[in-house]
Design an enzyme around this catalytic site. Structure first.
Site, PDB file in Angstrom:
ATOM      1  CB  CYS A 169       4.843  -7.533   4.489  1.00 54.52           C
ATOM      2  SG  CYS A 169       6.178  -7.703   5.700  1.00 54.52           S
TER       3      CYS A 169
ATOM      4  CG  HIS B  95       6.190  -2.844   3.897  1.00 61.72           C
ATOM      5  ND1 HIS B  95       5.004  -3.083   4.557  1.00 61.72           N
ATOM      6  CD2 HIS B  95       7.136  -3.552   4.563  1.00 61.72           C
ATOM      7  CE1 HIS B  95       5.220  -3.886   5.579  1.00 61.72           C
ATOM      8  NE2 HIS B  95       6.504  -4.185   5.607  1.00 61.72           N
TER       9      HIS B  95
ATOM     10  CD  GLU C 142       2.921  -0.314   2.772  1.00 57.01           C
ATOM     11  OE1 GLU C 142       3.200  -0.731   3.919  1.00 57.01           O
ATOM     12  OE2 GLU C 142       2.891  -1.059   1.767  1.00 57.01           O
TER      13      GLU C 142
END
Length: 217
Positions: free
Chosen positions: A83, A194, A196
């Protein structure tokens, strides 16, 4: 055993990144969250996450004494930018009226605009670009292993990276414009979304990074 350092410069939800990496990394490896430049430079692999504004990111990197450590890590070992940690690798961002960035690569971080148009129907798209979107790899890379082309990842951003060298582009995504959603060169891989928060595809990308030797292919 290898050490994987997640850079903490006071911005971003690092717990979710650390938990995801601990879940997918080899059992013998150690995942550490650190704001110590010496620990960053002693690690075998480095993750540079972030969110928020480019100006704040650069200010905090300097405040923590991490600016040079980030540049050195990006030069010398497997390095994953996420990001904002992707955007500030470029020279300059349009955000905050213009922000000088790390300058690891030539290029500009650009604003989507107040209301970009959906090419499919001409409707207005909301900014920030938030939610799931497809990521289309531009060329093979070890971090794409096991991930289908066009897999959906989770995004939250109003600005996008526009590297000067098209050979840096490792993936693209459509949101009013076709933008660079991942870049890669040598030991560096950086992605706008992202991982995750991106379910199976994101965890696979992180698992690939945790085993990557920094050779692009």
């Amino acid at each position: 055993m290898a050490d994987l350092a997640i850079i903490d410069y006071g911005m971003g939800n690092l717990r979710s990144v650390a938990n995801a990496l601990r879940h997918v990394a080899p059992a013998q490896d150690r995942v550490v969250v650190t704001s110590d430049p010496d620990v960053v430079l002693a690690a075998d692999r480095v993750v540079f996450p972030g969110q928020g504004a480019a100006r704040d990111c650069m200010h905090e990197l300097r405040a923590y004494g991490l600016e040079d450590a980030v540049r050195e890590a990006a030069r010398t070992r497997p390095f994953l930018g996420v990001c904002m940690g992707m955007q500030v690798l470029l020279e300059h961002s349009e955000e905050n009226g213009g922000t000088p960035c790390l300058g690891v690569y030539a290029g500009e971080v650009r604003y989507f605009g107040a209301a970009p148009l959906d090419p499919a129907n001409g409707g207005r798209l909301k900014v920030p670009h938030m939610g799931w979107n497809r990521v289309e790899p531009s060329h093979p890379h070890p971090l794409w292993e096991g991930i289908e082309p066009g897999a959906r990842f989770y995004f939250v951003h109003s600005y996008y990276a526009d590297p000067a060298d098209a050979a840096l582009v490792a993936a693209t995504t459509d949101y009013g414009v076709r933008f660079c959603s991942a870049l890669a060169r040598d030991n560096v891989f950086a992605i706008q979304c992202h991982p995750e928060k991106s379910a199976e595809a994101g965890l696979r990308l992180l698992a690939n990074f945790a085993r990557w030797d920094g050779v692009a292919g």
